[in-house]
Design an enzyme around this catalytic site. Structure first.
Site, short mmCIF file in Angstrom:
data_model
loop_
_atom_site.label_atom_id
_atom_site.label_comp_id
_atom_site.label_asym_id
_atom_site.label_seq_id
_atom_site.Cartn_x
_atom_site.Cartn_y
_atom_site.Cartn_z
CG ASP A 143 2.81 -4.22 8.71
OD1 ASP A 143 3.15 -4.70 8.98
OD2 ASP A 143 2.97 -3.05 8.29
NE ARG A 176 -2.23 1.03 3.51
CZ ARG A 176 -3.04 1.10 5.13
NH1 ARG A 176 -3.95 1.23 4.26
NH2 ARG A 176 -2.18 1.37 5.73
CB THR A 187 -2.40 7.04 -3.40
OG1 THR A 187 -0.79 5.90 -3.17
CG2 THR A 187 -1.05 8.40 -3.84
CG ASP A 192 6.06 -4.53 10.49
OD1 ASP A 192 7.30 -5.02 9.15
OD2 ASP A 192 5.99 -2.94 10.82
#
Length: 172
Positions: free
Chosen positions: A163, A67, A71, A166
């Site tokens: 995340d 991603r 944006t 992660d």
């Protein structure tokens, strides 16, 4: 594994012969040749072992998307799929469905390659991500363990888990 079991509840079964210590009998199994799992890299890899518990011989493809943090749009960087993917039911794996951009992009990539039967498995989702997949791909069934409340101003699920990649791989 539990999400995958739910996604496979409508799987057609084929009859096989089984030899028990006493006699031969008939049993039923899912034909693994009819399925492929496609994790969205890298976080989706964390779901592969669980689904292979149910279908140890299923084919695995990989779609690499990330991603763009500015944006929030998905960017493709890798796609490697099993042969004859268009003939299989494909189950896309991604632990988090936030904006829905990456999930929708992965589904579009599969459809461009001729896949007609697609299911989407995720652990946590935000309502906006569910809505995006449903609007872009109304033919795709979504299986989710937990629907969280919203996205924050930078597109992360709240309360979420941070995340997923992660956390799975111990990075950052």
């Amino acid at each position: 594994t539990i999400l995958c079991l739910e996604a496979l509840k409508d799987a057609p079964l084929k009859e096989i012969e089984v030899e028990t210590p006493i006699t031969k009998t008939k049993g039923h199994i899912i034909d693994e040749n009819n399925y492929a799992f496609v994790p969205i890299l890298r976080a989706g890899l964390g779901m592969v072992d669980g689904v292979l518990t149910l279908m140890p011989n299923a084919k695995i493809g990989h779609i690499g998307l990330y991603r763009n943090e500015e944006t929030l749009e998905p960017v493709e960087y890798y796609c490697k799929l099993p042969k004859h993917i268009e003939n299989k039911t494909v189950i896309v794996l991604d632990p988090m469905l936030a904006t829905g951009g990456s999930g929708s992009a992965a589904i579009t990539m599969l459809k461009k390659r001729g896949v007609k039967k697609i299911k989407f498995l995720c652990v946590i989702a935000a309502p906006v991500g569910i809505k995006k997949i449903q609007e872009d791909h109304p033919d795709v069934t979504i299986y989710v363990a937990k629907l969280d409340e919203k996205l924050n101003d930078v597109g992360y699920i709240v309360p979420g888990l941070g995340d997923a990649g992660d956390r799975i791989f111990g990075t950052k």
